[in-house]
Design a protein around this motif. Structure first.
Motif, PDB file in Angstrom:
ATOM      1  N   ALA A 216       0.943  -1.229  -0.096  1.00 27.38           N
ATOM      2  CA  ALA A 216      -0.071  -0.018   0.077  1.00 27.38           C
ATOM      3  C   ALA A 216       0.886   1.102   0.174  1.00 27.38           C
ATOM      4  O   ALA A 216       1.998   1.191   0.604  1.00 27.38           O
ATOM      5  CB  ALA A 216      -0.915  -0.017   1.282  1.00 27.38           C
ATOM      6  N   ARG A 218       0.749   5.823   0.185  1.00 25.98           N
ATOM      7  CA  ARG A 218      -0.101   7.149   0.008  1.00 25.98           C
ATOM      8  C   ARG A 218       0.908   8.200   0.096  1.00 25.98           C
ATOM      9  O   ARG A 218       1.951   8.200   0.432  1.00 25.98           O
ATOM     10  CB  ARG A 218      -1.087   7.264   1.203  1.00 25.98           C
ATOM     11  CG  ARG A 218      -2.109   6.511   0.965  1.00 25.98           C
ATOM     12  CD  ARG A 218      -3.439   7.240   1.829  1.00 25.98           C
ATOM     13  NE  ARG A 218      -4.277   8.105   1.302  1.00 25.98           N
ATOM     14  CZ  ARG A 218      -5.311   8.777   1.969  1.00 25.98           C
ATOM     15  NH1 ARG A 218      -5.721   8.319   3.228  1.00 25.98           N
ATOM     16  NH2 ARG A 218      -5.806   9.733   1.402  1.00 25.98           N
ATOM     17  N   TRP A 220       1.059  12.567   0.892  1.00 26.06           N
ATOM     18  CA  TRP A 220       0.613  13.578   1.001  1.00 26.06           C
ATOM     19  C   TRP A 220       1.310  15.050   0.650  1.00 26.06           C
ATOM     20  O   TRP A 220       2.695  14.835   0.602  1.00 26.06           O
ATOM     21  CB  TRP A 220       0.610  13.646   2.724  1.00 26.06           C
ATOM     22  CG  TRP A 220      -0.220  12.767   3.377  1.00 26.06           C
ATOM     23  CD1 TRP A 220      -1.616  13.051   3.858  1.00 26.06           C
ATOM     24  CD2 TRP A 220       0.010  11.238   3.617  1.00 26.06           C
ATOM     25  NE1 TRP A 220      -2.030  11.786   4.360  1.00 26.06           N
ATOM     26  CE2 TRP A 220      -1.059  10.629   4.212  1.00 26.06           C
ATOM     27  CE3 TRP A 220       1.060  10.521   3.351  1.00 26.06           C
ATOM     28  CZ2 TRP A 220      -1.110   9.179   4.522  1.00 26.06           C
ATOM     29  CZ3 TRP A 220       1.139   9.238   3.656  1.00 26.06           C
ATOM     30  CH2 TRP A 220       0.014   8.688   4.214  1.00 26.06           C
ATOM     31  N   ALA A 275      -1.032  -1.760   4.794  1.00 26.51           N
ATOM     32  CA  ALA A 275      -1.991  -0.859   4.599  1.00 26.51           C
ATOM     33  C   ALA A 275      -1.895  -0.395   6.157  1.00 26.51           C
ATOM     34  O   ALA A 275      -2.347   1.003   6.373  1.00 26.51           O
ATOM     35  CB  ALA A 275      -3.312  -1.288   4.289  1.00 26.51           C
ATOM     36  N   ALA A 276      -2.041  -0.879   7.160  1.00 23.52           N
ATOM     37  CA  ALA A 276      -2.253  -0.360   8.765  1.00 23.52           C
ATOM     38  C   ALA A 276      -1.071   0.539   8.910  1.00 23.52           C
ATOM     39  O   ALA A 276      -1.262   1.740   9.598  1.00 23.52           O
ATOM     40  CB  ALA A 276      -2.125  -1.597   9.605  1.00 23.52           C
ATOM     41  N   VAL A 278       0.529   2.175   6.941  1.00 25.20           N
ATOM     42  CA  VAL A 278       0.536   3.437   6.079  1.00 25.20           C
ATOM     43  C   VAL A 278      -0.692   4.603   6.690  1.00 25.20           C
ATOM     44  O   VAL A 278      -0.319   5.794   6.772  1.00 25.20           O
ATOM     45  CB  VAL A 278      -0.263   3.106   4.631  1.00 25.20           C
ATOM     46  CG1 VAL A 278      -0.468   4.281   3.847  1.00 25.20           C
ATOM     47  CG2 VAL A 278       0.966   2.471   3.860  1.00 25.20           C
ATOM     48  N   ARG A 279      -1.724   3.972   7.226  1.00 26.75           N
ATOM     49  CA  ARG A 279      -2.509   4.764   8.052  1.00 26.75           C
ATOM     50  C   ARG A 279      -1.840   5.453   9.268  1.00 26.75           C
ATOM     51  O   ARG A 279      -2.123   6.745   9.437  1.00 26.75           O
ATOM     52  CB  ARG A 279      -3.662   4.106   8.386  1.00 26.75           C
ATOM     53  CG  ARG A 279      -4.889   3.877   7.551  1.00 26.75           C
ATOM     54  CD  ARG A 279      -6.162   3.294   8.029  1.00 26.75           C
ATOM     55  NE  ARG A 279      -5.823   1.991   8.793  1.00 26.75           N
ATOM     56  CZ  ARG A 279      -5.804   0.574   8.033  1.00 26.75           C
ATOM     57  NH1 ARG A 279      -6.008   0.751   6.694  1.00 26.75           N
ATOM     58  NH2 ARG A 279      -5.655  -0.467   8.728  1.00 26.75           N
ATOM     59  N   ALA A 280      -1.133   4.490  10.203  1.00 28.02           N
ATOM     60  CA  ALA A 280      -0.453   5.040  11.160  1.00 28.02           C
ATOM     61  C   ALA A 280       0.567   6.154  10.782  1.00 28.02           C
ATOM     62  O   ALA A 280       0.472   7.174  11.430  1.00 28.02           O
ATOM     63  CB  ALA A 280      -0.051   3.845  12.079  1.00 28.02           C
ATOM     64  N   GLN A 281       1.222   5.969   9.951  1.00 28.93           N
ATOM     65  CA  GLN A 281       2.380   6.832   9.505  1.00 28.93           C
ATOM     66  C   GLN A 281       1.794   8.240   9.018  1.00 28.93           C
ATOM     67  O   GLN A 281       2.043   9.163   9.194  1.00 28.93           O
ATOM     68  CB  GLN A 281       3.256   6.184   8.740  1.00 28.93           C
ATOM     69  CG  GLN A 281       4.066   5.225   9.248  1.00 28.93           C
ATOM     70  CD  GLN A 281       5.313   4.840   8.440  1.00 28.93           C
ATOM     71  OE1 GLN A 281       6.200   5.829   8.275  1.00 28.93           O
ATOM     72  NE2 GLN A 281       5.526   3.731   7.976  1.00 28.93           N
ATOM     73  N   GLY A 282       0.739   8.045   8.187  1.00 33.79           N
ATOM     74  CA  GLY A 282      -0.029   9.297   7.813  1.00 33.79           C
ATOM     75  C   GLY A 282      -0.719   9.932   8.804  1.00 33.79           C
ATOM     76  O   GLY A 282      -0.380  11.395   8.650  1.00 33.79           O
ATOM     77  N   GLU A 283      -1.194   9.353   9.821  1.00 33.79           N
ATOM     78  CA  GLU A 283      -1.586  10.304  11.131  1.00 33.79           C
ATOM     79  C   GLU A 283      -0.363  10.813  11.727  1.00 33.79           C
ATOM     80  O   GLU A 283      -0.588  12.104  12.005  1.00 33.79           O
ATOM     81  CB  GLU A 283      -2.318   9.164  12.067  1.00 33.79           C
ATOM     82  CG  GLU A 283      -3.692   8.929  11.663  1.00 33.79           C
ATOM     83  CD  GLU A 283      -4.276   7.639  12.439  1.00 33.79           C
ATOM     84  OE1 GLU A 283      -3.504   7.413  13.513  1.00 33.79           O
ATOM     85  OE2 GLU A 283      -5.199   7.193  11.558  1.00 33.79           O
ATOM     86  N   PRO A 298      -3.700  14.980   1.964  1.00 29.31           N
ATOM     87  CA  PRO A 298      -3.669  13.527   1.077  1.00 29.31           C
ATOM     88  C   PRO A 298      -3.762  13.814  -0.384  1.00 29.31           C
ATOM     89  O   PRO A 298      -4.634  14.801  -0.784  1.00 29.31           O
ATOM     90  CB  PRO A 298      -5.018  12.777   1.763  1.00 29.31           C
ATOM     91  CG  PRO A 298      -5.284  13.283   2.705  1.00 29.31           C
ATOM     92  CD  PRO A 298      -5.069  14.935   2.717  1.00 29.31           C
TER      93      PRO A 298
END
Lengths: 438, 481
Positions: A216, A218, A220, A275-276, A278-283, A298
């Motif tokens: 995954a 993403r 920003w 994926a998990a 990616v979410r955590a690092q995005g936050e 994003p």
């Protein structure tokens, strides 16, 4: 010893076959390097033919300019001589791809795009993504030490090139390095060939290390108010547990060229992992941006395609600016000031890997004299900390007005000259184009 | 070769009496590195404290035509830091300072004698580390690591020493002190820094090194899986890589090794297993969590007998302790061993392990295996008793066959230890005459008189001699020239 053109042509045709040699005006003009029209355009189909051409050129006192896709011909000084343009596009076979070993051996004329397409089937990638990489050859990318945003995580060719087959100036086919991911047997000859512009040997085969494609990803865009805030974002990001695979700095002009919302500067960050994570690092990235006073927005999946366009331009001047990571904002500020003083009205687009301080500056339209003055001023600014400014592309007039490579200290330059004297004393390979006029 | 009084006096003038060791018993300490098979004491040992002194030593030796052999901690495994031709050994241990730590630019500049682990110790409280981690990192010097381009268990993910060296200060064989590279990553010209790493002292002596520091990972997890056979464990390795996971380390131990470690330090490895896989994942916490689960599941699918995740730092350290002290544990099985460092493509692991087993049976020697499975870097340890000459012979024959088998599978003769005296004669297995000749000439650019660590890295071979010309292609017949 000097030889008649006709007989050399005959020998070249004997080596290359009729389909591998062009002598007509149109082909020669199309292959010109900085306006120097070669007498022959050779397109070998095998490494043996490359070897034959170089042996002949060596004995006949000819100068040879190797060429991949032809996209980086403006890198370096204008050539001292060009007799043969050696088009390596015909060496386009993937020789051995071993997905279990995460390695691939290719001929030098394979394009990064063609390789990527093959690798995608097994979710593997060669993380080498300078602007326009898809159509560039891997040999050309290696010879010019090209790098792109993904170097923030995967490094450069220095970290990816495991083995190399090249043809020396006198036609001797030589191998250096290994076909496995780890080897220290003998000198690290592949390192010597990276960024050497083919001046020590013509690359014909590369063995490269591959990486798995993250499951995954993403992106920003961290929008900030000025260069100082961009620097603060970069410093905080690199000092955090976030593991980005790209950290790119953009100035206002680059934001505009990429069709992104206007602003003074921004830092584009991507994360690729499960994926998990990616979410955590995005936050974590969003929180970090807020702390510094910016905002992490994003971006859609095609962000990096658009980003590539921000750095690309036709007919202008492109610079590679190397600086300390902590000197990014200062370099941006100096560039803006220099542009305002020396080239008012010229848009200076800045993009580049903030994680290592490797910036790309695109200037257009700009007169050669103004560009030369700007380069000199930037050099003066970044040199004390060990930085450099290389003219990556630009008109011949600019690269005659000043050394496109910039100064190299006498100690290392002496060794570089000794290398060239040892491996190409007759100056067959790209004479005059490299640092110090090598 | 005995040194002249002139050289000894000049060295004493450069270094003072404290910086020169010339007594026979003093020099004897320096006659070998950890590869004790090769012995050669220098005529004198010089212990400089500054780059200026190193430069003066090299210039003196060049003038007097005396060989120069660099030495760090002497923990190398290849007969690199010993003096087969005598001459001056330059011990760099006194040059062990950290010259600069620049965390905002994530780099440090150190002297060559600094012990590897000390650098990490100096920056770990601020969340950074120096990635190359040879098993010797508690004693080996960073100069030695640079010289051999050392690896370590974690280079699967992080790369070997050269991937972490930004710059070098080098006193070349010509006696010139030059700064190559530096804190800024990119610079125009040939990558002399990258080329000089791994030169094993044959280009000259390194007097300062600028290295990259990495930010410590958010989380680390170590997984231990035991298997009924090497094949099963190798299948698991392939499965993990195919799943897109690049562990920080992926280490394998075979049954004999497991037995020795358990009898020795007791690392908690399961009894009766024929192979143990040690998998370490590091990175963002959520990534490590997910990948550890996936790796464990892959191990179970490929027939693991037991899969454990280290519960805490203490257990993790214990699992690693066994791996790091593996070679030492073999002392229980035999008084001596020969250590091999060859590499095969990872996909050839099951094949090479079968071959090594066959070699062991054919020669009647025990071979214990501990290796970096992730990158195919093997460390077969061939056991023997040096009181029985025929055992030495059998071990040597087995050693030779293992190396040839690895090369036949597309491998390389050394993955991380280096060439030194030990492997120099093996390079022709891997390189053609033209390739060797290129390396020979490359060395001459940095060391024109070939006095720097002579006899190391390059083989004694016709292609490594003056006047050798590799075969060139035959040009078309005709009157063109």
């Amino acid at each position: 010893m000097p030889v008649a053109g006709r007989s050399v042509g005959g020998a070249l045709a004997a080596i290359l076959g009729r389909e591998g040699l062009r002598e007509d005006d149109a082909a020669r003009a199309a292959a010109s390097v900085d306006g120097e029209v070669p007498r022959w355009v050779a397109r070998p189909a095998t490494p043996e033919q490359v070897s034959g051409v170089l042996a002949l050129a060596h004995d006949a006192g000819l100068a040879v300019a190797p060429r991949g896709s032809g996209s980086a011909l403006e890198l370096g000084r204008p050539p001292a001589r060009v007799d043969v343009v050696l088009d390596l596009g015909g060496l386009d076979r993937v020789l051995d791809w071993s997905p279990d070993d995460l390695t691939v051996s290719v001929q030098a004329g394979v394009s990064a795009g063609a390789l990527a397409t093959r690798l995608a089937g097994r979710r593997q990638l060669l993380p080498l993504d300078p602007p326009g990489a898809a159509t560039r050859t891997l040999g050309g990318l290696t010879a010019t030490a090209a790098s792109g945003p993904l170097r923030a995580r995967y490094g450069t060719l220095r970290d990816l090139l495991l083995g190399v087959r090249f043809v020396q100036a006198d036609g001797v086919v030589t191998w250096g390095g290994a076909r496995v991911v780890k080897s220290v047997s003998g000198y690290d000859v592949p390192k010597l060939m990276i960024g050497a512009l083919g001046t020590l040997g013509v690359l014909v085969e590369l063995t490269l290390r591959l990486h798995p494609t993250p499951e995954a990803e993403r992106t920003w865009l961290v929008r900030v108010r000025d260069g100082a805030e961009a620097q603060a974002v970069v410093d905080a990001l690199l000092d955090s547990a976030i593991q980005p695979n790209r950290v790119e700095l953009l100035n206002g002009a680059a934001l505009g060229a990429a069709g992104l919302p206007a602003g003074a500067a921004a830092v584009a960050v991507s994360v690729g992992t499960v994926a998990a994570a990616v979410r955590a690092q995005g936050e974590a990235l969003a929180a970090l941006a807020r702390r510094v006073g910016g905002e992490a927005v994003p971006q859609p999946a095609d962000f990096w395609d658009r980003y590539g366009r921000a750095g690309a331009l036709g007919g202008g001047v492109r610079l590679r600016v190397a600086t300390l990571v902590t000197g990014l904002a200062a370099a941006l500020g100096e560039l803006d000031a220099a542009a305002a003083d020396l080239a008012p009205g010229v848009a200076a687009r800045v993009t580049g890997c903030a994680a290592v301080g490797a910036l790309h500056v695109a200037l257009a339209p700009i007169a050669p004299e103004a560009a030369a003055a700007l380069v000199e001023r930037l050099r003066g600014f970044v040199a004390p900390a060990g930085g450099s400014v290389v003219v990556e592309a630009g008109p011949r007039a600019l690269r005659e007005a000043l050394d496109p490579w910039g100064p190299v200290a006498p100690g290392p330059l002496g060794l570089m000259r000794a290398l060239k004297d040892e491996f190409d004393p007759a100056r067959v390979l790209n004479p005059g184009r490299f640092v110090g006029g090598l | 070769m005995a040194l002249t009084r002139t050289v000894l006096d000049a060295l004493t003038r450069i270094l003072g009496p404290d910086g020169v060791i010339s007594s026979p018993e003093g020099r004897l300490v320096y006659e070998c590195d950890m590869q004790t098979f090769y012995k050669g004491a220098p005529d004198v040992v010089a212990l400089p404290e500054s780059a200026e002194q190193v430069e003066a030593i090299v210039r003196l030796c060049r003038r007097e035509r005396v060989p120069v052999v660099p030495r760090g901690s002497g923990s190398g495994l290849i007969g690199g830091a010993m003096a087969p031709a005598g001459g001056v050994m330059v011990g760099l241990n006194r040059m062990d300072r950290i010259l600069e730590v620049d965390l905002p630019n994530r780099c440090a500049t150190v002297q060559p004698g600094l012990v590897n682990l000390w650098l990490t110790r100096a920056v770990e409280d601020r969340g950074y580390f120096f990635a190359p981690d040879p098993s010797s990192q508690m004693v080996s010097s960073i100069g030695g690591n640079v010289s051999t381009n050392a690896g370590g268990p974690h280079c699967l993910k992080y790369g070997i020493t050269v991937n972490h060296v930004l710059g070098l200060e080098l006193v070349t064989g010509a006696g010139e002190r030059v700064q190559l590279g530096g804190k800024v990553a990119d610079r125009p010209g040939y990558d002399l820094t990258g080329t000089a790493v791994g030169a094993e002292g044959t280009f000259g002596l390194v007097t300062a090194i600028t290295v990259r520091l990495l930010h410590a990972a958010e989380a680390v997890k170590t997984v231990l899986a035991s298997f009924p056979s090497i094949e099963h464990a190798s299948e698991a390795v392939s499965g993990i890589i195919a799943a897109g996971i690049i562990p920080a380390a992926l280490e394998m131990l075979d049954a004999l090794m497991i037995q020795a470690i358990e009898a020795g330090i007791g690392a908690g490895y399961p009894k009766g297993a024929a192979a143990v896989l040690l998998i370490e994942l590091d990175g963002p916490a959520a990534e490590v969590e997910a990948q550890a689960e996936r790796a464990a599941a892959i191990c179970r699918e490929r027939g693991a007998l037991d899969v454990r995740v280290a519960r805490d730092e203490a257990e993790r350290a214990l699992l690693w302790k066994g791996r790091k002290e593996a070679a030492g544990a073999l002392g229980r099985l035999a008084p001596m061993y020969m250590l091999q460092d060859a590499v095969v493509p990872r996909s050839k692991l099951p094949a090479i392990m079968r071959e090594i087993l066959a070699i062991s049976e054919r020669h009647g020697v025990q071979i214990a295996n501990v290796f970096h499975a992730g990158d195919g870097n093997l460390h077969p340890l061939i056991l023997y008793d040096d009181r029985h000459p025929e055992q030495v012979e059998r071990a040597r024959a087995a050693n030779e066959e293992v190396l040839h088998a690895c090369i036949a599978m597309g491998g390389t003769v050394t993955g991380e230890h280096g060439v030194g005296l030990d492997k120099a004669q093996k390079l022709p297995l891997q390189y053609a005459d033209a390739d060797l000749n290129f390396m020979y000439r490359l060395r001459g650019v940095f060391d024109p008189d070939r006095l720097m660590n002579p006899g190391k890295l390059l083989p004694s071979h016709p292609a490594c001699g003056e006047g050798f010309r590799p075969a060139r292609p035959r040009l078309p017949d005709g009157a063109w020239i």
